[in-house]
Design a protein around this motif. Sequence first.
Motif, short mmCIF file in Angstrom:
data_model
loop_
_atom_site.label_atom_id
_atom_site.label_comp_id
_atom_site.label_asym_id
_atom_site.label_seq_id
_atom_site.Cartn_x
_atom_site.Cartn_y
_atom_site.Cartn_z
N UNK A 21 0.54 -1.17 0.21
CA UNK A 21 0.48 -0.22 0.22
C UNK A 21 0.90 1.02 -0.25
N UNK A 22 2.31 1.09 -0.41
CA UNK A 22 3.01 2.86 0.47
C UNK A 22 3.40 3.05 -1.33
N UNK A 23 2.71 4.29 -0.86
CA UNK A 23 3.33 4.90 -2.41
C UNK A 23 4.56 6.03 -2.10
N UNK A 24 5.90 5.05 -1.98
CA UNK A 24 7.01 5.56 -2.03
C UNK A 24 7.45 6.80 -2.65
N UNK A 25 6.73 6.63 -4.14
CA UNK A 25 7.00 7.51 -5.39
C UNK A 25 7.19 8.99 -4.72
N UNK A 26 5.59 8.97 -4.79
CA UNK A 26 5.25 10.57 -4.47
C UNK A 26 5.54 11.38 -2.95
N UNK A 27 5.77 10.40 -2.06
CA UNK A 27 6.59 10.50 -1.05
C UNK A 27 8.02 10.80 -1.05
N UNK A 28 8.78 10.64 -1.77
CA UNK A 28 9.52 10.92 -2.43
C UNK A 28 10.01 12.28 -2.99
N UNK A 29 8.91 12.56 -3.54
CA UNK A 29 8.56 14.05 -4.98
C UNK A 29 8.41 14.93 -4.00
N UNK A 59 12.02 2.07 -4.83
CA UNK A 59 11.86 3.09 -4.37
C UNK A 59 10.75 3.56 -2.98
N UNK A 60 11.54 2.67 -2.15
CA UNK A 60 10.46 2.16 -0.83
C UNK A 60 12.13 2.54 0.05
N UNK A 61 13.70 2.46 -0.61
CA UNK A 61 14.94 2.37 -0.17
C UNK A 61 14.81 3.49 -0.51
N UNK A 62 14.87 4.42 -2.04
CA UNK A 62 14.78 5.76 -1.74
C UNK A 62 14.68 6.90 -0.59
N UNK A 63 13.17 6.18 -0.41
CA UNK A 63 12.20 7.12 0.91
C UNK A 63 14.35 7.12 2.22
N UNK A 67 15.78 10.60 3.37
CA UNK A 67 15.52 10.90 4.90
C UNK A 67 17.39 11.37 5.67
N UNK A 68 18.23 10.13 5.51
CA UNK A 68 18.82 10.19 5.53
C UNK A 68 19.98 11.25 4.94
N UNK A 260 17.49 6.98 -8.08
CA UNK A 260 17.10 5.91 -9.17
C UNK A 260 17.64 4.42 -9.63
N UNK A 261 19.02 4.24 -9.26
CA UNK A 261 19.75 2.98 -9.14
C UNK A 261 20.48 2.51 -8.03
N UNK A 262 19.97 3.12 -7.39
CA UNK A 262 20.23 2.44 -6.31
C UNK A 262 20.07 1.18 -5.55
N UNK A 263 21.26 1.31 -4.94
CA UNK A 263 20.94 -0.23 -4.28
C UNK A 263 21.31 -0.34 -2.98
N UNK A 264 21.13 -1.38 -2.21
CA UNK A 264 20.84 -1.48 -0.65
C UNK A 264 22.50 -1.50 -0.50
N UNK A 265 23.56 -1.44 -0.73
CA UNK A 265 25.09 -0.88 -0.70
C UNK A 265 24.86 0.62 -0.52
N UNK A 266 23.82 1.09 -1.41
CA UNK A 266 24.23 2.73 -1.61
C UNK A 266 23.29 2.73 -0.21
#
Length: 278
Positions: A21-29, A59-63, A67-68, A260-266
């Motif tokens: 249900x999370x809309x991470x892309x909208x939150x990131x915007x 997209x969830x990782x990007x949020x 924040x970090x 956009x291309x972030x991985x867990x290591x990033x």
Amino acid sequence: MKIKRKIEIAVISDVHLGTFGCHAKQLLTYLNTIDPKKLILNGDIIDIWQFKKHYFPKSHLRVIKKIMDMATDGVEIIYITGNHDEMLRKFSNTKIGNISIVDKLVLDLDAKKAWFFHGDVFDVSIQNAKWLAKLGAYGYDVLILLNRFVNWCLERLGRERYSLSKKIKDSVKGAIKYISDFETVASDLAIENGYDYVICGHIHQPKMLIKENKNGKTTYLNSGDWVENFTALEYQFKRWKIYNYNNDHLRAFYVDDEVKDMEVSDLIAAITIIDPKK
């Protein structure tokens, strides 16, 4: 160069990262459009109750990375624990750099006192029958997943999106009474303790209203959620405002290209660059 809105405080809650249900892309915007002095995360940001190893999209990782990055850039991040991320209560009153974890918060805002907390403390089903509350959360997640399919179909037919869960909550008398009781209890406690504002999340109902009883009055605010309503609270120029992404967002702002291309290591790298001496 992107122009960001400077605000004193932004409050978001009930993001539920790690769920369908999370809309991470909208939150990131949204986060990319603001430059707050304080960002208050008022509970249920990461949904640990329903966390699945196989489902945590980029997209969830990007949020989280965003924040970090905000903390690294000097924004004070205050994470208030909720029921879906209650495991973090083990780390209450912990501070790392510009990020702190608390269970509740009181701030002085222009000679007025503001009381922040998630709100699950008022939920009897959570306090006395956690298994029942979790069962309800799973059912809600299934409903949201079904709703996403319905909206996918509606969008391709050129019709407006529709919220099944919101429609159900708005039409069920028990749900309406629960929301009203929640607002009254929170407001009565705020008045009793001399708080001018009480700011909650938890019930996914964005709201701002004056509540009065025989002992005084307070302003009740709820930041809503990023599952159904896409809302936040903003404080600037001695005023509170409910931000609604669907009505207020600037279409000129987009998700940052560099994430956009972030991985867990990033993500791990983003966490480790926070300097605790700052």
